[in-house]
Structure formats: C-alpha cells, structure tokens
Scaffold this active site. Sequence first.
Site, PDB file in Angstrom:
ATOM      1  N   ARG A   1     -69.896  53.664  -9.600  1.00  0.00           N
ATOM      2  CA  ARG A   1     -68.595  53.589 -10.293  1.00  0.00           C
ATOM      3  C   ARG A   1     -68.509  54.645 -11.408  1.00  0.00           C
ATOM      4  NH1 ARG A   1     -68.776  49.251 -15.000  1.00  0.00           N
ATOM      5  NH2 ARG A   1     -71.018  48.970 -15.198  1.00  0.00           N
TER       6      ARG A   1
ATOM      7  N   SER B   1     -64.148  49.125 -16.872  1.00  0.00           N
ATOM      8  CA  SER B   1     -65.182  48.711 -15.921  1.00  0.00           C
ATOM      9  C   SER B   1     -65.182  49.563 -14.657  1.00  0.00           C
ATOM     10  CB  SER B   1     -64.979  47.237 -15.539  1.00  0.00           C
ATOM     11  OG  SER B   1     -65.116  46.405 -16.674  1.00  0.00           O
TER      12      SER B   1
ATOM     13  N   GLU C   1     -53.274  42.565  -8.398  1.00  0.00           N
ATOM     14  CA  GLU C   1     -53.754  43.498  -7.366  1.00  0.00           C
ATOM     15  C   GLU C   1     -52.746  43.711  -6.240  1.00  0.00           C
ATOM     16  OE1 GLU C   1     -55.784  41.650  -9.077  1.00  0.00           O
ATOM     17  OE2 GLU C   1     -57.328  43.064  -9.705  1.00  0.00           O
TER      18      GLU C   1
ATOM     19  N   ARG D   1     -71.710  48.190  -9.305  1.00  0.00           N
ATOM     20  CA  ARG D   1     -71.736  48.042 -10.760  1.00  0.00           C
ATOM     21  C   ARG D   1     -73.001  48.623 -11.385  1.00  0.00           C
ATOM     22  NH1 ARG D   1     -71.459  42.165 -13.870  1.00  0.00           N
ATOM     23  NH2 ARG D   1     -70.960  42.961 -15.940  1.00  0.00           N
TER      24      ARG D   1
END
Length: 316
Positions: free
Chosen positions: A7, A34, A55, A164
């Site tokens: 990411r 994030s 979303e 992540r």
Amino acid sequence: MGGIATREAYGKALVELGQINEKIVVLDADLSKSTKTSDFAKAFPDRFFNIGIAEQNLMGVAAGLAAVGKIPFASTFAVFAAGRAFEIIRNSICYPKLNVKIAATHAGLTVGEDGASHQAIEDLALMRALPNMRVFVPADAAQTRAIVKKAADIEGPVYIRLGRSGVPEVFGDDYEFEPGKGKVLKDGKDVTLVAIGIMTAKALEAAKILETEGIAARVIDMASLKPIDRELLVESAKLTQAVVTAEEHSVIGGLGGAVAEVLSEEYPVPVVKVGVQDVFGESGTPDKLLEKYGLTVKEIITAAKKAISLSRRLQT
C-alpha cells in the site's frame, strides 16, 4: 514481517503517475491515510475526491469519471471494495467495461488485529468471477509500482490487491510487469510452487529448504491472476508433474482455484492448495495468524511433498 508494504508503494506510484498523466484522478472512502492516497491528495488536490464512508458511491462516482475520459483509481479496504460495493462494480463498472482501477488495501489475514470483519479472504474469488475484470496481486513494492503504472495503460476495469504489512523484497527496481504472464523465479524439475502476494517470498524460502532435501522446486510468481498464464502453468505441470499453490486467501476461488481450472482442462496433475481453509480469520498479530492458519514456509514444504507423493502414486 518487514520491508515496504504494497500500500505504501501504491501511494508513491500514484504520485508519479499523476505527474505524467493529467487524466489520473484518485478517490477514497475516508481512508486516505491508511490506503496511502493522502500523498496524491497533497500533490494534486484538484484531482482527489474523498467520497466518505460510502464504498458503493465511491465506485459509482469512479464509473462516472471514467465515462467522461478520466482514469480513476478508487481506493478503500479490500473487504469493503470487493464486498460492500460488489453490485456496483458488477453493473456500473464491469458490465459497461469502464476504465476504473480499484486499488484494495488491507487484504488478507495480515490486517491483523482488526479481525475477521476486516480480513478480506474471498475478494479474489469475487473479482475473478466478473467478466472484463483483470485481477493483479503484487508481491512487493517494486512489483506494485510496475502494476499500478501498467494498470493506468490498460483500457478497462482492473482490481489491484494490496496489503497492510511490510513485505520482503522479491523483485528489483528494473522489474517490468506484463499482464497475463507469470514469472519463473527459480527453476526446478520435481514440483512447481505457484504463489501470489506475501506468499511468493515464502515459496522462495520453501524452495531453498526443499533443495537441501534433494527436491528441486520451480517457483512461479503469478501476479497476473486474471488473465492467468495458462501456457506457463501447462509447461510447468508437464515438467514437474506436481503443483502447489500458495495464497493469502481462501483456497476456494482464488489462485488455487484458477490453477486447478486450467490444469484440469489442459494437463491434469495433483494440485495441493495452501491458503485459508474455508474459515473466517480472527484478531491477532499478522505473524501469529499466518502460523495458525497455515500460511507458512513449513506448510508449503509439506504441501510440496504431498503433491510429489500424489503424482508418484498416479504414475505407478
């Protein structure tokens, strides 16, 4: 787990893309810190849109921007991208074949302490089943950068699965991604290990250990899950007669399913699947979860020996 998270690499690649292509726009569902789209937001505030925690709307707006010639990258966590927004992706993006790139971060068990509600372990199955959708799963930062840039050049929907946690380096900065092609990282004649995402580095480590036991494993990174490299899979099955798949995803519908679909039609050999065994995850540290759910080097080695044993049994 160490190294740069995919990411993180995604966020940097977006900024580089934005500098050379004014059609690039980025959308987020209030998770930009994030998903790492915040860097793009700072560099190009007039081309960044925070849609909020919605979303379905994120995907609908992305479809609209694509319809007027923009190249939208829509970012949120994988469980919300593929799950909550599935129907919008199906009917508003894939059916009209609009030029939307979905970058889904925090995929798999390694979301960690966020627990089962946030651990997308079925997103690849959902996205792979959609007509017109391409599905890419990078293994490290260099591959992520190459995939993000290639995705911008592709006309049509793309799903990019990102993680992540930090991941080990597998590819060099000169790596070039080609959709529909796998990459042989290590050659061998006894068993083929096909891996994606965080499991590619583990497959390479497993191959090194197997070599000390006299087993030569061929290791393939299959970042292009759809379209998948059918030619390389068949060639490898003919060479080794035994295949193992390794993915941070359910064993149903992801890499293991895709490889089994190809080989059952074109060159049947034993396929042993390493992945989440049709259960939900739970809260825990990434390393402890990978150990508990069998996404380990040790499990790949066990699977390799099982695949070889099954193959020999079929040949007698």
